[in-house]
Scaffold this motif. Structure first.
Motif, short mmCIF file in Angstrom:
data_model
loop_
_atom_site.label_atom_id
_atom_site.label_comp_id
_atom_site.label_asym_id
_atom_site.label_seq_id
_atom_site.Cartn_x
_atom_site.Cartn_y
_atom_site.Cartn_z
N LYS A 1 -18.73 5.05 1.87
CA LYS A 1 -18.78 6.45 2.29
C LYS A 1 -17.74 6.72 3.38
CE LYS A 1 -21.99 9.98 3.86
NZ LYS A 1 -23.36 10.26 4.26
N SER A 2 -17.46 5.72 4.20
CA SER A 2 -16.50 5.86 5.29
C SER A 2 -15.04 5.77 4.82
CB SER A 2 -16.75 4.78 6.35
OG SER A 2 -16.58 3.49 5.77
N ASN A 3 -14.82 5.34 3.58
CA ASN A 3 -13.45 5.14 3.09
C ASN A 3 -12.94 6.43 2.43
OD1 ASN A 3 -11.03 4.25 2.04
ND2 ASN A 3 -11.86 2.28 1.37
N ARG B 1 -10.37 10.03 -1.84
CA ARG B 1 -9.31 10.98 -2.19
C ARG B 1 -8.47 10.42 -3.35
NH1 ARG B 1 -7.67 12.38 2.78
NH2 ARG B 1 -6.45 10.51 2.99
N PHE B 2 -8.16 9.13 -3.30
CA PHE B 2 -7.40 8.46 -4.36
C PHE B 2 -8.12 8.59 -5.70
CE2 PHE B 2 -7.04 4.35 -6.70
CZ PHE B 2 -5.72 4.44 -7.09
N TYR B 3 -9.42 8.28 -5.72
CA TYR B 3 -10.16 8.34 -6.98
C TYR B 3 -10.29 9.77 -7.51
CZ TYR B 3 -11.26 3.47 -6.13
OH TYR B 3 -11.16 2.12 -5.92
N LEU C 1 0.84 -1.19 0.00
CA LEU C 1 0.00 0.00 0.00
C LEU C 1 0.88 1.26 0.00
CD1 LEU C 1 -2.62 -1.10 2.68
CD2 LEU C 1 -2.97 -0.97 0.21
N ASN C 2 0.33 2.35 -0.52
CA ASN C 2 0.99 3.66 -0.49
C ASN C 2 2.35 3.68 -1.18
OD1 ASN C 2 -1.17 4.80 1.07
ND2 ASN C 2 -0.34 3.67 2.82
N LYS C 3 2.48 2.90 -2.25
CA LYS C 3 3.72 2.89 -3.02
C LYS C 3 3.49 3.29 -4.47
CE LYS C 3 6.19 -0.39 -0.20
NZ LYS C 3 6.95 -1.64 -0.16
N GLY C 4 2.25 3.70 -4.78
CA GLY C 4 1.94 4.09 -6.16
C GLY C 4 1.44 2.95 -7.02
N TYR C 5 1.40 1.74 -6.46
CA TYR C 5 0.96 0.59 -7.25
C TYR C 5 -0.52 0.69 -7.61
CZ TYR C 5 5.33 -1.41 -5.40
OH TYR C 5 6.63 -1.63 -5.04
#
Length: 174
Positions: A135-137, A142-144, A104-108
């Motif tokens: 909704k809680s995620n 933010r990623f999308y 996670l959090n490596k740009g993959y």
């Protein structure tokens, strides 16, 4: 002198998921960060990995040939459970997750989404791609948004409050 960064490039590719991936995807389903994205879902892997309906692609994301994630691309207007309800044609919907926490959090995830988006828009009739994070995620939302997805609506899917986002095909000037 060699550039150490380029000695072992990180190559992410998507390949079709098969029944041989059963143990792996079932294991990933036990990971808390995967459960947090889809807490009540039973994917019926034994059945679904053996099926190949025309409206769906199930893919394994690999980093240098090692499995790191899962992607499902569907045509929500043709999908047989009608999970998305009434959806106009020429859309796709994507489910994605990274299997192991250390990936996670490596740009993959960004690279995997780029590949999935490319697959969706290869079909010139596809006008938009839908996603439905919980909704809680907030991190997923933010990623999308960072990738370019736009908020459409809040909607409940199978009793879970979600938010629907869409990435529209970029119009080209001819």
């Amino acid at each position: 002198m060699t550039n150490k960064k380029n000695e072992n490039p990180k190559v992410i590719e998507l390949r079709p998921a098969t029944i041989k991936d059963l143990d792996l995807v079932k294991y990933w389903d036990t990971k808390q960060h995967v459960i947090d994205c889809d807490p009540d879902e039973d994917w019926n892997w034994e059945i679904e990995l053996s099926r190949n309906p025309e409206w769906r692609e199930q893919l394994i994301a690999e980093l240098n040939s090692e499995p790191i994630g899962f992607v499902q691309i569907i045509d929500p207007s043709l999908e047989e459970t009608h999970y998305w309800g009434e959806v106009e044609p020429n859309k796709r919907a994507i489910d994605i997750w990274i299997g192991e926490e250390h990936n996670l959090n490596k740009g993959y995830g960004t690279k995997i989404m780029e590949l999935a988006i490319e697959i969706c828009f290869k079909d010139e009739s596809v006008e938009g791609i839908l996603i439905d994070p919980l909704k809680s995620n907030i991190k997923a939302q933010r990623f999308y948004r960072r990738i370019g997805f736009k908020f459409i609506e809040e909607k409940e899917f199978d009793g879970a409050p979600c938010v629907v986002y869409e990435l529209k095909r970029k119009k080209t000037i001819r």
